[in-house]
Design a protein around this motif. Sequence first.
Motif, mmCIF file in Angstrom:
data_model
loop_
_atom_site.group_PDB
_atom_site.id
_atom_site.type_symbol
_atom_site.label_atom_id
_atom_site.label_comp_id
_atom_site.label_asym_id
_atom_site.label_seq_id
_atom_site.Cartn_x
_atom_site.Cartn_y
_atom_site.Cartn_z
ATOM 1 N N ARG A 142 0.854 -1.178 0.000
ATOM 2 C CA ARG A 142 0.000 0.000 0.000
ATOM 3 C C ARG A 142 0.888 1.226 0.000
ATOM 4 O O ARG A 142 1.936 1.247 0.652
ATOM 5 C CB ARG A 142 -0.881 -0.026 1.255
ATOM 6 N N VAL A 143 0.465 2.237 -0.737
ATOM 7 C CA VAL A 143 1.181 3.499 -0.753
ATOM 8 C C VAL A 143 0.264 4.572 -0.198
ATOM 9 O O VAL A 143 -0.902 4.664 -0.593
ATOM 10 C CB VAL A 143 1.649 3.877 -2.178
ATOM 11 N N VAL A 144 0.777 5.333 0.755
ATOM 12 C CA VAL A 144 -0.005 6.409 1.359
ATOM 13 C C VAL A 144 0.630 7.728 0.953
ATOM 14 O O VAL A 144 1.823 7.950 1.207
ATOM 15 C CB VAL A 144 -0.007 6.281 2.903
ATOM 16 N N PHE A 145 -0.143 8.574 0.298
ATOM 17 C CA PHE A 145 0.389 9.870 -0.108
ATOM 18 C C PHE A 145 -0.079 10.941 0.859
ATOM 19 O O PHE A 145 -1.278 11.115 1.083
ATOM 20 C CB PHE A 145 -0.058 10.219 -1.537
ATOM 21 N N MET A 146 0.889 11.646 1.450
ATOM 22 C CA MET A 146 0.568 12.702 2.414
ATOM 23 C C MET A 146 0.965 14.055 1.855
ATOM 24 O O MET A 146 1.956 14.174 1.142
ATOM 25 C CB MET A 146 1.322 12.490 3.731
ATOM 26 N N ALA A 147 0.194 15.064 2.202
ATOM 27 C CA ALA A 147 0.560 16.446 1.891
ATOM 28 C C ALA A 147 -0.028 17.347 2.957
ATOM 29 O O ALA A 147 -1.140 17.105 3.437
ATOM 30 C CB ALA A 147 0.048 16.846 0.504
ATOM 31 N N ASP A 148 0.730 18.332 3.370
ATOM 32 C CA ASP A 148 0.281 19.324 4.355
ATOM 33 C C ASP A 148 -0.301 18.702 5.619
ATOM 34 O O ASP A 148 -1.317 19.163 6.140
ATOM 35 C CB ASP A 148 -0.768 20.259 3.724
ATOM 36 N N GLY A 149 0.327 17.631 6.104
ATOM 37 C CA GLY A 149 -0.092 17.075 7.386
ATOM 38 C C GLY A 149 -1.330 16.207 7.330
ATOM 39 O O GLY A 149 -1.917 15.910 8.369
ATOM 40 N N ALA A 150 -1.744 15.809 6.150
ATOM 41 C CA ALA A 150 -2.923 14.948 6.057
ATOM 42 C C ALA A 150 -2.698 13.900 4.969
ATOM 43 O O ALA A 150 -1.865 14.080 4.075
ATOM 44 C CB ALA A 150 -4.172 15.773 5.742
ATOM 45 N N ILE A 151 -3.443 12.794 5.062
ATOM 46 C CA ILE A 151 -3.368 11.780 4.015
ATOM 47 C C ILE A 151 -4.282 12.211 2.880
ATOM 48 O O ILE A 151 -5.479 12.460 3.077
ATOM 49 C CB ILE A 151 -3.772 10.396 4.570
ATOM 50 N N VAL A 152 -3.709 12.333 1.678
ATOM 51 C CA VAL A 152 -4.493 12.774 0.526
ATOM 52 C C VAL A 152 -5.173 11.576 -0.121
ATOM 53 O O VAL A 152 -6.360 11.577 -0.388
ATOM 54 C CB VAL A 152 -3.599 13.510 -0.497
ATOM 55 N N GLU A 153 -4.393 10.528 -0.367
ATOM 56 C CA GLU A 153 -5.002 9.304 -0.876
ATOM 57 C C GLU A 153 -4.067 8.133 -0.622
ATOM 58 O O GLU A 153 -2.879 8.305 -0.367
ATOM 59 C CB GLU A 153 -5.355 9.414 -2.360
ATOM 60 N N GLU A 154 -4.636 6.945 -0.634
ATOM 61 C CA GLU A 154 -3.816 5.750 -0.456
ATOM 62 C C GLU A 154 -4.393 4.621 -1.279
ATOM 63 O O GLU A 154 -5.572 4.639 -1.653
ATOM 64 C CB GLU A 154 -3.739 5.348 1.016
ATOM 65 N N GLY A 155 -3.549 3.652 -1.590
ATOM 66 C CA GLY A 155 -4.022 2.524 -2.385
ATOM 67 C C GLY A 155 -2.866 1.631 -2.774
ATOM 68 O O GLY A 155 -1.735 1.825 -2.323
ATOM 69 N N LYS A 156 -3.159 0.674 -3.613
ATOM 70 C CA LYS A 156 -2.097 -0.209 -4.089
ATOM 71 C C LYS A 156 -1.126 0.613 -4.934
ATOM 72 O O LYS A 156 -1.535 1.594 -5.566
ATOM 73 C CB LYS A 156 -2.705 -1.328 -4.957
#
Lengths: 226, 252
Positions: free
Chosen positions: B215-229
């Motif tokens: 799983r890849v979790v993309f964060m920006a500005d202190g929050a999770i923007v999106e995650e998925g395979k």
Amino acid sequence: MTNWDRFVDSFFNARVMAQYLPKIIEGFGLTVVLALCIIAAGLALGLLLAVVRAFGIRPLNWLIIFTVDLFRALPPLVIIVLLFFGLPNAGVELSGFVASWLALTLVLMAFAEEIFWAGITSVPKGQWEAARSTGLGFVQTLGYVVLPQALRITIPPLTNRTIAITKGTALASVVAVPDILGAANAGVSFSFNPSPLTLGAIAYLVLFLPVVVLGRWIETRFAWKR
Amino acid sequence: MSSAITARGPIVEARAIHKHFGHLHVLKGVDLVVAEKELVFLIGPSGSGKSTLLRCLNRLEDPTSGSVTVDGIDMLDPRTDINKARQRIGMVFQSFNLYPHMTALGNVMLALRKVLGMGRAEAEAKARAALDRVHLADRADHYPLQLSGGQQQRVAIARAIALEPRVMLFDEPTSALDPELVGGVLAVMRELREDGMTMVVVSHEMGFAKAAADRVVFMADGAIVEEGKPAEIFADPRHARTRAFISQIERH
């Protein structure tokens, strides 16, 4: 008598020197004992204060910083005189030896604390984090990881400072301690000839020259591996 | 329903994590759940809070609010023995942070001896086995300064896995390495993964993420923007922020 003869008679008078040599040797022994007591107590107390300061307890740290600054600012002779001539008024009588030991110990403690503290703070934060992340506690991290690195970098400045303060044992002669300088001064007073001072100077060289050379050796040894 | 996660049970469960540094609000209510044997990759621009999030998991940072549970232990409960809890969480740092005054073996042995209380022989055997797992058995007696960056980082991994943690946290493990040394560290991480280690990795090694991450979790500005395979995130990101970040990274 030529000037040269007068000079030799004043500073290298064999008869006077032979007469006061035993006293100077006794003074030498006393200076060595005083110096060792100062080094042992001063460095131990300095390290203790630096370790306590690492715990970061605010009021305690203010107290440590105040104490340390006080004894770094006061001239050692002033502290000796205060302890020796001042304390009896408060009902505490210290011998000249104890007053000198206590005064110089407090001064060495203060400088040593600052040097140890600088060493502790110079160890990168990542070392603390790595150790703590493996489950080591604060004290364990300090003891096994931080202090060994801190002590290594403090050795050169600490050696210098220790030599400088230990030479202050000569101040003990002011409060009638028969150390090297005290014995030499007494000899001058009794013989009306300064030759005992020459002996005293030689005694200080015999005592401190090896220490200074040792300090230089320690300095290069520890400076180079890092 | 996240059946995969409930079936194996989460090892890491961080909920509504907020972190303030003075006026800076670096984490704004982040949730991160990691299942057993999962490899989660945290990516995002610098300053997005991913390293801070990682450091909240073993409480190198104290979250301002929220909850963190690791292997069933409430990490933020003041009654929790944090030193005991941290034995189960290995961490690897960008700058390796090996103890310079100890050999590679000494670095690995320290916590075995002083935290787990092992005897010298047992700790040494364990430490040598851990160094063997990172292919550095022959460097046991070297000091950190005598090792390359890649070797130092592998010793740091050995130091962490020797304690047999339930989860490993990697904080930009290859960012400080010369390019030719990255491969060795990634190879060790891949072997760990194959051995079933649960891992949370903050890194810009996108090739490794594509190949190994669950799983890849993309964060920006202190929050999770999106995650998925990884395939979804890299090939078909939903958010413009993610798209911009990934195209920028892939250009390098």
